[in-house]
Design an enzyme around this catalytic site. Sequence first.
Site, PDB file in Angstrom:
ATOM      1  N   SER A 156      51.320  37.172  40.449  1.00 39.61           N
ATOM      2  CA  SER A 156      50.257  36.437  41.119  1.00 39.61           C
ATOM      3  C   SER A 156      50.621  34.960  41.096  1.00 39.61           C
ATOM      4  CB  SER A 156      48.926  36.679  40.397  1.00 39.61           C
ATOM      5  OG  SER A 156      47.862  36.045  41.066  1.00 39.61           O
ATOM      6  N   TYR A 204      38.976  37.445  32.631  1.00 42.40           N
ATOM      7  CA  TYR A 204      37.763  37.271  33.438  1.00 42.40           C
ATOM      8  C   TYR A 204      36.509  37.339  32.562  1.00 42.40           C
ATOM      9  CZ  TYR A 204      40.491  37.581  37.782  1.00 42.40           C
ATOM     10  OH  TYR A 204      41.374  37.355  38.817  1.00 42.40           O
ATOM     11  N   SER A 208      40.421  34.415  46.740  1.00 41.63           N
ATOM     12  CA  SER A 208      39.639  33.433  47.504  1.00 41.63           C
ATOM     13  C   SER A 208      39.845  33.595  49.009  1.00 41.63           C
ATOM     14  CB  SER A 208      39.980  31.997  47.083  1.00 41.63           C
ATOM     15  OG  SER A 208      39.235  31.624  45.933  1.00 41.63           O
ATOM     16  N   GLY A 263      37.728  31.262  50.940  1.00 37.48           N
ATOM     17  CA  GLY A 263      37.729  29.851  50.545  1.00 37.48           C
ATOM     18  C   GLY A 263      36.847  29.602  49.340  1.00 37.48           C
ATOM     19  N   GLY A 264      36.905  30.524  48.388  1.00 38.97           N
ATOM     20  CA  GLY A 264      36.104  30.354  47.168  1.00 38.97           C
ATOM     21  C   GLY A 264      34.618  30.494  47.433  1.00 38.97           C
ATOM     22  N   GLY A 265      34.285  31.237  48.452  1.00 39.85           N
ATOM     23  CA  GLY A 265      32.870  31.461  48.744  1.00 39.85           C
ATOM     24  C   GLY A 265      32.253  30.371  49.604  1.00 39.85           C
ATOM     25  N   ARG A 266      33.046  29.334  49.898  1.00 42.03           N
ATOM     26  CA  ARG A 266      32.483  28.230  50.680  1.00 42.03           C
ATOM     27  C   ARG A 266      31.981  28.688  52.043  1.00 42.03           C
ATOM     28  NH1 ARG A 266      37.147  24.183  51.059  1.00 42.03           N
ATOM     29  NH2 ARG A 266      38.337  25.996  50.369  1.00 42.03           N
TER      30      ARG A 266
END
Lengths: 307, 307, 307
Positions: free
Chosen positions: C167, C62, C219, C222-225
């Site tokens: 993962s 990261y 997510s 949704g990935g921040g959407r």
Amino acid sequence: MVSPHTVSRRALHPNGPTLSRLVWGAWRARDAAALAEPQGLVRMIETCLEHGITSFDHADIYGQYQVEALFGDALRLDPALKGRMEIVTKCDIALVSSARPGNRVKHYDTSAAHIRASVERSLAALGVERIDVLLLHRPDPLMDADEVARTLEILVAEGKIAHAGVSNHTVEQMRLLASRLPFPLVTNQIELSVLHTEPLESGILDHLQAERIAPMIWSPLGGGRLFASPPEGALGRTMAELCEKYSLAGPGPLAIAWLLRLPVRPVPVLGTTSLSRIGELAAADAVEMERQDWFALLEAARGRAVP
Amino acid sequence: MVSPHTVSRRALHPNGPTLSRLVWGAWRARDAAALAEPQGLVRMIETCLEHGITSFDHADIYGQYQVEALFGDALRLDPALKGRMEIVTKCDIALVSSARPGNRVKHYDTSAAHIRASVERSLAALGVERIDVLLLHRPDPLMDADEVARTLEILVAEGKIAHAGVSNHTVEQMRLLASRLPFPLVTNQIELSVLHTEPLESGILDHLQAERIAPMIWSPLGGGRLFASPPEGALGRTMAELCEKYSLAGPGPLAIAWLLRLPVRPVPVLGTTSLSRIGELAAADAVEMERQDWFALLEAARGRAVP
Amino acid sequence: MVSPHTVSRRALHPNGPTLSRLVWGAWRARDAAALAEPQGLVRMIETCLEHGITSFDHADIYGQYQVEALFGDALRLDPALKGRMEIVTKCDIALVSSARPGNRVKHYDTSAAHIRASVERSLAALGVERIDVLLLHRPDPLMDADEVARTLEILVAEGKIAHAGVSNHTVEQMRLLASRLPFPLVTNQIELSVLHTEPLESGILDHLQAERIAPMIWSPLGGGRLFASPPEGALGRTMAELCEKYSLAGPGPLAIAWLLRLPVRPVPVLGTTSLSRIGELAAADAVEMERQDWFALLEAARGRAVP
């Protein structure tokens, strides 16, 4: 001149047979003028043996049902060859062919009668006492697993086959048949190559590693495409660099070295009909491909990095 | 006139119930004027029983939640019928319907409260003491397997259901529920027909055969398409030839005979509302379709030979 | 002013560690000016702890291999924080990065040497004695399951990691690794959200529930959407209604509440870098979403009802 590389050997399964790490596939033997005569085929067999390639892959249907007999004719020319090799053959596909006038439609047949008859014909055509590994060639939607398991058990008890395996089977198809057998399936012969990487995601390689079963690999060179037209672009460049790095003769041996790096320890079946290719391909067994090179080749072949 | 063919019987699982090899499905009973009255439905039931079709497939939701009660009305007209049949019904789909004003959105419900309430309502509507097989109609993403298993166990202990199964479940969905149950799931009712062959590859039939579970089959005639418009082209020709060869009345019985050839021994659910079709379809059970004919029909339906 | 909601806690597996029901993910820590300094990160950690979010998700890679050290710097500012948290981190992805000049191509590395080196580096960077859960970040096609299992066992024996998980692994990939381990994999961190519902059908959630393993979720929004551009149309309307019904601050907390309703008891990883969002999202843990609302949100997100 250096002596040719002799390929290593490996067990397909802890309780399975040991094959040479590369196998010669007789699939297209009759398509090559040089091999369509028994004497020519003897030369191919001897070339393989010189490189430690002692395992030979057949199917009843190869060459419109004629290749096993051709191979048998070669062995009859030099009977000592038989003691130096392992034979894999397959059954259950039924072709529409002048050699099988009763076949009206391409189909599969895993009935006891068909499997038994196919094995008897393979033994007679090849002129051997025993098949080392018999494979079910394609998953048959009409397979009665109890019937197949019973038939395989009897064939083993009779000494007509030493081991049983499958080809082109999924995880659940393997689990079904294995659930009925008192011995393990020793291989699953599947299509896999740097040009056909779907089995990396389908689960089959995970299952095979979990069961400690080594797959045999068909079309390890993408159906010969890697020889016929050397890849261009990124794939071509990556292959050229890696061939030089590993002192390999071309994309073919490189594609084999790529497969041999997999932890499931695959056994590629070489379909080449060229004597001179055998040594080039055998050299792949000596390569320990670096992890990053393996991924570089995957990325170049797919046109994208791993996620 | 020859006596009608009486269909055979089979166990869904070694520890499961025995059903008739063909089942009549009450799905569309209310859509047919002739069956929408109890007396008409009695005639359909009697016609089925004459042909040995003793098993009847329901769901709480059929006919906007009204078919079970209609069927129960028929049984109340002739209570002796109840002792001559097996009842399958389903729960867990919740429709937006005037019969369920609390439902705001189509959803699934595998909560203990819903399963129990649904079973109680089905027993009351049908007027029977016990459901022979209760199925979870659709896989519920909110299913708590422990809760469902406990609920099914209690319903069995109370004698309200004899066996449990599922419908439209995948392999992993079956494994999940089976991991919590002290008894086997006895069936999985899935869609399968010569026009919908995806389950031949999805793994579900392999898993069912491995577990010795017979599937029930919905839409065995492709949702009636094989009756509504007889296939043209290669499929039409192949079907016509095979109907003649096996003395079957048309594509419908042929499609049933095709299913019955599968080694997993499926139990098709017939959705026809026509008395006269019952005999035609029952005749399929007498057919032992030849292997090549099975593959010829598959090839014609798919428009390609097997690989 | 009401006191903030304190999120609940749960075991990832009966023999696994207990985490807070929501986890803060450090993925984008360096992208936010407020967190790119240790003192800013301390404020984020304290905010999480105030809401009961005691578990923190990392990976070696990261922030171009820099986030673990940044987090470690924060802990060095206030060493008492370490005793109040659980640390999850990951290994096996190798990026092309100036921090890893030896990497020529993006690849995965599950060799014993790489896993061990990655763990040692994570421990040093974070400044902790032990990692609570170490995950294999991506399935490595070159994974030798025996080697990985042996390595994980040794790391546990040495006290460097307390538990192991994976993962982005499929069912068969989990089965492979589990077949070699003497202890259970305690989680599989997967992508799942109302905007990415494929795992509802892939079998992975069924397998996890069967094995009583709770997934961690990446997510989950949704990935921040769901924050960046609030959904319009049916999804927007449904979300607005449900936010009001459950007194949630917006689509983000609602999407978390939707996930928490799953019976597999997922543990979402929150990627927000905003202190004020933490409390809004934590409130989702107090919601018991009604079954019909869960399906209404699924239907709105997919644009179709369940079958």
